[in-house]
Design a protein around this motif. Sequence first.
Motif, PDB file in Angstrom:
ATOM      1  N   TYR A 113      28.025 -52.044  17.180  1.00 44.14           N
ATOM      2  CA  TYR A 113      26.583 -52.088  16.939  1.00 44.14           C
ATOM      3  C   TYR A 113      25.969 -53.298  17.643  1.00 44.14           C
ATOM      4  O   TYR A 113      24.936 -53.180  18.319  1.00 44.14           O
ATOM      5  CB  TYR A 113      26.319 -52.141  15.438  1.00 44.14           C
ATOM      6  CG  TYR A 113      24.876 -52.405  15.071  1.00 44.14           C
ATOM      7  CD1 TYR A 113      23.907 -51.414  15.225  1.00 44.14           C
ATOM      8  CD2 TYR A 113      24.482 -53.639  14.567  1.00 44.14           C
ATOM      9  CE1 TYR A 113      22.586 -51.659  14.894  1.00 44.14           C
ATOM     10  CE2 TYR A 113      23.164 -53.884  14.228  1.00 44.14           C
ATOM     11  CZ  TYR A 113      22.219 -52.893  14.391  1.00 44.14           C
ATOM     12  OH  TYR A 113      20.899 -53.142  14.065  1.00 44.14           O
ATOM     13  N   HIS A 160      25.966 -52.569  21.319  1.00 45.44           N
ATOM     14  CA  HIS A 160      24.918 -51.613  21.685  1.00 45.44           C
ATOM     15  C   HIS A 160      23.544 -52.286  21.685  1.00 45.44           C
ATOM     16  O   HIS A 160      22.712 -52.001  22.549  1.00 45.44           O
ATOM     17  CB  HIS A 160      24.931 -50.440  20.713  1.00 45.44           C
ATOM     18  CG  HIS A 160      23.827 -49.460  20.946  1.00 45.44           C
ATOM     19  ND1 HIS A 160      23.757 -48.679  22.088  1.00 45.44           N
ATOM     20  CD2 HIS A 160      22.726 -49.144  20.202  1.00 45.44           C
ATOM     21  CE1 HIS A 160      22.678 -47.918  22.031  1.00 45.44           C
ATOM     22  NE2 HIS A 160      22.030 -48.190  20.900  1.00 45.44           N
ATOM     23  N   GLN A 161      23.304 -53.185  20.720  1.00 46.76           N
ATOM     24  CA  GLN A 161      22.030 -53.890  20.654  1.00 46.76           C
ATOM     25  C   GLN A 161      21.807 -54.741  21.906  1.00 46.76           C
ATOM     26  O   GLN A 161      20.699 -54.804  22.442  1.00 46.76           O
ATOM     27  CB  GLN A 161      21.989 -54.787  19.413  1.00 46.76           C
ATOM     28  CG  GLN A 161      21.996 -54.048  18.092  1.00 46.76           C
ATOM     29  CD  GLN A 161      20.671 -53.355  17.817  1.00 46.76           C
ATOM     30  OE1 GLN A 161      20.447 -52.227  18.261  1.00 46.76           O
ATOM     31  NE2 GLN A 161      19.797 -54.014  17.114  1.00 46.76           N
ATOM     32  N   PRO A 197      22.940 -51.799  25.689  1.00 48.69           N
ATOM     33  CA  PRO A 197      22.918 -50.349  25.443  1.00 48.69           C
ATOM     34  C   PRO A 197      23.309 -49.516  26.651  1.00 48.69           C
ATOM     35  O   PRO A 197      23.729 -48.368  26.508  1.00 48.69           O
ATOM     36  CB  PRO A 197      21.454 -50.095  25.041  1.00 48.69           C
ATOM     37  CG  PRO A 197      20.684 -51.232  25.637  1.00 48.69           C
ATOM     38  CD  PRO A 197      21.608 -52.409  25.574  1.00 48.69           C
ATOM     39  N   ASN A 254      27.088 -47.152  24.131  1.00 48.51           N
ATOM     40  CA  ASN A 254      26.077 -46.328  23.481  1.00 48.51           C
ATOM     41  C   ASN A 254      26.322 -46.228  21.982  1.00 48.51           C
ATOM     42  O   ASN A 254      27.336 -46.675  21.457  1.00 48.51           O
ATOM     43  CB  ASN A 254      25.999 -44.941  24.139  1.00 48.51           C
ATOM     44  CG  ASN A 254      27.270 -44.131  23.963  1.00 48.51           C
ATOM     45  OD1 ASN A 254      27.851 -44.077  22.877  1.00 48.51           O
ATOM     46  ND2 ASN A 254      27.710 -43.470  25.037  1.00 48.51           N
ATOM     47  N   ALA A 255      25.377 -45.643  21.278  1.00 49.45           N
ATOM     48  CA  ALA A 255      25.409 -45.623  19.814  1.00 49.45           C
ATOM     49  C   ALA A 255      26.582 -44.836  19.260  1.00 49.45           C
ATOM     50  O   ALA A 255      26.986 -45.054  18.107  1.00 49.45           O
ATOM     51  CB  ALA A 255      24.092 -45.059  19.284  1.00 49.45           C
ATOM     52  N   GLU A 256      27.146 -43.927  20.017  1.00 52.71           N
ATOM     53  CA  GLU A 256      28.255 -43.117  19.514  1.00 52.71           C
ATOM     54  C   GLU A 256      29.446 -43.974  19.107  1.00 52.71           C
ATOM     55  O   GLU A 256      30.201 -43.612  18.200  1.00 52.71           O
ATOM     56  CB  GLU A 256      28.685 -42.094  20.584  1.00 52.71           C
ATOM     57  CG  GLU A 256      29.742 -41.108  20.113  1.00 52.71           C
ATOM     58  CD  GLU A 256      29.306 -40.288  18.902  1.00 52.71           C
ATOM     59  OE1 GLU A 256      30.184 -39.921  18.097  1.00 52.71           O
ATOM     60  OE2 GLU A 256      28.089 -40.027  18.761  1.00 52.71           O
ATOM     61  N   VAL A 297      29.282 -46.661  17.527  1.00 53.42           N
ATOM     62  CA  VAL A 297      28.993 -47.093  16.154  1.00 53.42           C
ATOM     63  C   VAL A 297      29.305 -45.955  15.186  1.00 53.42           C
ATOM     64  O   VAL A 297      29.967 -46.143  14.161  1.00 53.42           O
ATOM     65  CB  VAL A 297      27.522 -47.526  16.011  1.00 53.42           C
ATOM     66  CG1 VAL A 297      27.238 -48.023  14.597  1.00 53.42           C
ATOM     67  CG2 VAL A 297      27.171 -48.592  17.041  1.00 53.42           C
ATOM     68  N   ALA A 351      23.780 -47.865  11.142  1.00 48.12           N
ATOM     69  CA  ALA A 351      23.711 -46.487  11.627  1.00 48.12           C
ATOM     70  C   ALA A 351      22.364 -45.860  11.277  1.00 48.12           C
ATOM     71  O   ALA A 351      21.776 -45.127  12.091  1.00 48.12           O
ATOM     72  CB  ALA A 351      24.857 -45.673  11.016  1.00 48.12           C
ATOM     73  N   LEU A 364      19.824 -46.966  13.696  1.00 48.00           N
ATOM     74  CA  LEU A 364      19.956 -46.335  15.016  1.00 48.00           C
ATOM     75  C   LEU A 364      19.395 -44.917  15.019  1.00 48.00           C
ATOM     76  O   LEU A 364      18.746 -44.513  15.998  1.00 48.00           O
ATOM     77  CB  LEU A 364      21.432 -46.316  15.434  1.00 48.00           C
ATOM     78  CG  LEU A 364      22.045 -47.665  15.770  1.00 48.00           C
ATOM     79  CD1 LEU A 364      23.531 -47.510  16.076  1.00 48.00           C
ATOM     80  CD2 LEU A 364      21.339 -48.324  16.944  1.00 48.00           C
ATOM     81  N   ARG A 382      15.456 -45.057  14.661  1.00 48.62           N
ATOM     82  CA  ARG A 382      14.714 -45.855  15.639  1.00 48.62           C
ATOM     83  C   ARG A 382      13.814 -44.971  16.488  1.00 48.62           C
ATOM     84  O   ARG A 382      14.212 -43.911  16.958  1.00 48.62           O
ATOM     85  CB  ARG A 382      15.693 -46.615  16.526  1.00 48.62           C
ATOM     86  CG  ARG A 382      15.046 -47.478  17.597  1.00 48.62           C
ATOM     87  CD  ARG A 382      16.090 -48.070  18.510  1.00 48.62           C
ATOM     88  NE  ARG A 382      16.971 -48.988  17.812  1.00 48.62           N
ATOM     89  CZ  ARG A 382      18.086 -49.504  18.343  1.00 48.62           C
ATOM     90  NH1 ARG A 382      18.446 -49.148  19.576  1.00 48.62           N
ATOM     91  NH2 ARG A 382      18.814 -50.325  17.654  1.00 48.62           N
TER      92      ARG A 382
END
Length: 218
Positions: free
Chosen positions: A109, A112-113, A116, A120-122, A124, A211, A214, A217
């Motif tokens: 996380y 990603h912050q 990015p 990527n968020a996946e 997380v 999560a 994300l 958002r």
Amino acid sequence: LRGPSFFRRNAEIGAALQLYISTKDARYKEKFDALIWPALEGSLQFSISAALQAYPHMDRSYQKKLKDYVVKYKTMMDNLSADNPYGVPMTARGWGGNSTIINWAITNYYAHQAFPDIVNAEYVFKGLHYIFGCHPYSNLSFVSAVGTRSKRVTYGNNRADFTYIAGGVVPGLLILKPDFPENKEDWPFLWGENEVVIDICASYIFLSRAAHELVTRK
């Protein structure tokens, strides 16, 4: 091997960072800067979280230098898929690996912050997917009372009454030699599988909120 010096160094890194964030005293920034780069070179997977937490508090040169380490960390994450189909850092010790997996997802996380375009968020969500049931042996959620089917026999403050406390997170799977995964549903006293402790619950709360942030958002 991770001996006393390893844990002492990581404690120093964390303390220096938090003191700098709190006080903005340059002494603590200098101490953190002196410790973090050798730590990243020696044990990237154990040091990258602190480095990423420092990211928004550091200057542009620090951020630029950190990017190369995040690229290396991303390669390490992708290599996990060769070890197991879940793409998470499962452990094979005498204690279940859910804490490691949750903290790994929290690190992702932070990555990603900050980056990015690299992480990527996946990465997380993979941690939560595993905790919520996408794991070997069963499809039970390791978080009591969260999910369609979840852990109902745990060892926490409830102790020996064969029940559970909602929101408790268990250590998870043990890998019995040579390769058998186990997480007993009828016996809470296997502490490495079913004991609920505060730190993993706190980490789970952080990850679940991350999560949520994300997916909501805009």
